[in-house]
Design a protein around this motif. Structure first.
Motif, mmCIF file in Angstrom:
data_model
loop_
_atom_site.group_PDB
_atom_site.id
_atom_site.type_symbol
_atom_site.label_atom_id
_atom_site.label_comp_id
_atom_site.label_asym_id
_atom_site.label_seq_id
_atom_site.Cartn_x
_atom_site.Cartn_y
_atom_site.Cartn_z
ATOM 1 N N LYS A 153 60.454 5.584 24.162
ATOM 2 C CA LYS A 153 59.874 6.664 23.373
ATOM 3 C C LYS A 153 60.961 7.358 22.551
ATOM 4 N N VAL A 154 60.553 7.886 21.408
ATOM 5 C CA VAL A 154 61.470 8.636 20.542
ATOM 6 C C VAL A 154 60.729 9.849 19.984
ATOM 7 N N MET A 155 61.485 10.758 19.407
ATOM 8 C CA MET A 155 60.851 11.890 18.737
ATOM 9 C C MET A 155 61.610 12.229 17.459
ATOM 10 N N GLY A 156 60.918 12.958 16.588
ATOM 11 C CA GLY A 156 61.557 13.625 15.467
ATOM 12 C C GLY A 156 61.503 15.122 15.721
ATOM 13 N N ILE A 157 62.100 15.897 14.821
ATOM 14 C CA ILE A 157 62.146 17.348 14.986
ATOM 15 C C ILE A 157 61.938 18.017 13.633
ATOM 16 N N VAL A 158 61.108 19.052 13.625
ATOM 17 C CA VAL A 158 60.973 19.910 12.448
ATOM 18 C C VAL A 158 61.641 21.249 12.763
ATOM 19 N N PHE A 159 62.500 21.689 11.855
ATOM 20 C CA PHE A 159 63.203 22.965 11.974
ATOM 21 C C PHE A 159 62.612 23.948 10.975
ATOM 22 N N GLN A 160 62.219 25.128 11.459
ATOM 23 C CA GLN A 160 61.703 26.179 10.586
ATOM 24 C C GLN A 160 62.276 27.526 11.023
ATOM 25 N N ALA A 161 62.646 28.329 10.045
ATOM 26 C CA ALA A 161 63.088 29.699 10.316
ATOM 27 C C ALA A 161 62.656 30.558 9.134
ATOM 28 N N PRO A 162 62.338 31.834 9.377
ATOM 29 C CA PRO A 162 61.928 32.717 8.277
ATOM 30 C C PRO A 162 62.980 32.752 7.169
ATOM 31 N N GLY A 163 62.533 32.515 5.961
ATOM 32 C CA GLY A 163 63.440 32.564 4.822
ATOM 33 C C GLY A 163 64.289 31.333 4.626
ATOM 34 N N SER A 164 64.064 30.288 5.432
ATOM 35 C CA SER A 164 64.843 29.052 5.316
ATOM 36 C C SER A 164 63.945 27.892 4.909
ATOM 37 N N LYS A 165 64.529 26.895 4.292
ATOM 38 C CA LYS A 165 63.785 25.685 3.963
ATOM 39 C C LYS A 165 63.429 24.936 5.245
ATOM 40 N N THR A 166 62.335 24.210 5.189
ATOM 41 C CA THR A 166 61.876 23.423 6.340
ATOM 42 C C THR A 166 62.541 22.055 6.322
ATOM 43 N N VAL A 167 63.107 21.672 7.475
ATOM 44 C CA VAL A 167 63.827 20.405 7.610
ATOM 45 C C VAL A 167 63.104 19.521 8.618
ATOM 46 N N TYR A 168 62.880 18.281 8.245
ATOM 47 C CA TYR A 168 62.234 17.302 9.120
ATOM 48 C C TYR A 168 63.215 16.168 9.390
ATOM 49 N N VAL A 169 63.636 16.035 10.645
ATOM 50 C CA VAL A 169 64.451 14.903 11.087
ATOM 51 C C VAL A 169 63.497 13.880 11.689
ATOM 52 N N ALA A 170 63.297 12.759 11.013
ATOM 53 C CA ALA A 170 62.285 11.796 11.454
ATOM 54 C C ALA A 170 62.699 11.062 12.718
ATOM 55 N N GLY A 171 64.000 10.828 12.910
ATOM 56 C CA GLY A 171 64.475 10.147 14.105
ATOM 57 C C GLY A 171 64.371 8.639 14.001
ATOM 58 N N ASP A 172 64.531 7.982 15.158
ATOM 59 C CA ASP A 172 64.539 6.517 15.198
ATOM 60 C C ASP A 172 63.123 5.972 15.203
ATOM 61 N N THR A 173 62.486 6.014 14.063
ATOM 62 C CA THR A 173 61.112 5.536 13.942
ATOM 63 C C THR A 173 60.962 4.660 12.712
ATOM 64 N N VAL A 174 60.017 3.743 12.771
ATOM 65 C CA VAL A 174 59.555 3.096 11.553
ATOM 66 C C VAL A 174 58.552 4.052 10.899
ATOM 67 N N TRP A 175 58.153 3.720 9.682
ATOM 68 C CA TRP A 175 57.146 4.568 9.036
ATOM 69 C C TRP A 175 55.791 4.293 9.681
ATOM 70 N N ASP A 176 55.201 5.305 10.289
ATOM 71 C CA ASP A 176 53.894 5.139 10.896
ATOM 72 C C ASP A 176 53.031 6.356 10.586
ATOM 73 N N LYS A 177 51.827 6.367 11.150
ATOM 74 C CA LYS A 177 50.881 7.437 10.815
ATOM 75 C C LYS A 177 51.412 8.808 11.217
ATOM 76 N N GLU A 178 52.242 8.865 12.255
ATOM 77 C CA GLU A 178 52.754 10.155 12.694
ATOM 78 C C GLU A 178 53.745 10.743 11.691
ATOM 79 N N VAL A 179 54.447 9.888 10.976
ATOM 80 C CA VAL A 179 55.315 10.371 9.898
ATOM 81 C C VAL A 179 54.457 10.956 8.781
ATOM 82 N N ASP A 180 53.399 10.244 8.414
ATOM 83 C CA ASP A 180 52.478 10.756 7.390
ATOM 84 C C ASP A 180 51.879 12.094 7.809
ATOM 85 N N GLU A 181 51.480 12.178 9.077
ATOM 86 C CA GLU A 181 50.872 13.415 9.572
ATOM 87 C C GLU A 181 51.865 14.580 9.539
ATOM 88 N N THR A 182 53.113 14.312 9.874
ATOM 89 C CA THR A 182 54.133 15.362 9.855
ATOM 90 C C THR A 182 54.372 15.860 8.440
#
Length: 268
Positions: A153-182
């Motif tokens: 199993k693997v995961m990605g991470i989304v980072f959010q903070a007030p006043g900051s840009k949103t960062v998405y680290v996809a992680g060790d994944t191929v492109w799948d539906k969960e990437v699209d959903e994120t």
């Protein structure tokens, strides 16, 4: 009501998939692999397994990598994301986020005392962290039980903070539906992809993203900046940064895709 961006986000590629991400004035060390060049044998059953890992040295002293880190995030416990050197060198009381209880137990067994599970709604000192899904290979690979266990199993991470840009680290994944959903759910400003085209012997498809996924990401999120990492450091990655730079030029997406060198700092 949308909060205006007032704080910069800083992203530093350390090496391979190891990143320092500063968001909301907190510094996160993601997937630390801190060993010296050639410390480990190549991954058995993979492309160029005769080469030792990591193939290159860190671009800075380990002390500089660890300086200022408020928390560690381990997307999964494969060697090239969480190695023995990191386990030995990092402070054992640092807050550390794992993807699930199984990984958390492994990491606690390595002596870490503040291991937490990353979920859908975690706040760390003002920074909102969200676990996202992924698939470390193709469906055909995961249909082989022994191989599915190795890939894990693997995961990605989304980072959010007030006043900051949103960062998405996809992680060790191929492109799948969960990437699209994120992408649809979070509309990230910055997308970090592991694009090394890592390959197993006997399979034509990679177990992480590759060059075509940078184009896919731009098409799916045309307003986002894409950062490509996880190249040139581990034996089984078939795509080099130089090849990717040539590809993004050919596709005319060089203004949207950044391919940082080891140690390079990007600010948004």
């Amino acid at each position: 009501m949308e909060i205006p961006t007032t704080q910069s986000v800083k992203i530093q590629l350390i090496r391979n998939a190891s990143l320092k991400i500063t968001c909301g004035d907190k510094v996160f060390l993601v997937d630390p692999m801190l060993a010296k060049k050639g410390a480990y044998p190549g991954f058995e059953g993979t492309f160029r397994s005769h080469l030792r890992n990591p193939m290159i040295d860190l671009p800075m002293p380990v002390e500089d990598v660890m300086e200022g880190v408020d928390a560690v995030i381990v997307s999964h416990t494969h060697l090239d994301h969480w190695d023995e050197a990191a386990q030995e060198l990092l402070r054992k009381d640092l807050p550390l986020f794992a993807q699930d209880e199984a990984d958390a137990q492994i990491i606690r067994g390595q002596g870490f005392t503040d291991v937490r599970i990353l979920g859908a709604d975690v706040i760390f000192e003002g920074v909102h962290l969200t676990k996202t899904g992924g698939l470390h290979g193709t469906d055909s690979m995961f249909s082989v039980p022994q191989l599915a266990e190795i890939l894990g199993k693997v995961m990605g991470i989304v980072f959010q903070a007030p006043g900051s840009k949103t960062v998405y680290v996809a992680g060790d994944t191929v492109w799948d539906k969960e990437v699209d959903e994120t992408l649809a759910k979070f509309n990230p400003d910055v997308i970090i992809l592991n694009t090394g085209d890592a390959r197993l012997d006997g399979f034509s498809d990679p177990i992480i993203m590759s060059k075509d996924d940078t184009l896919h990401a731009h098409q799916a999120a045309p307003n986002a900046t894409i950062i490509a990492v996880h190249m040139d450091a581990i034996n089984h990655t078939a795509l080099s940064r130089q090849e990717l730079r040539e590809y993004v030029q050919q596709k005319d997406i060089q203004d949207h895709v950044l391919i940082p060198d080891d140690g390079e700092i990007l600010q948004f």
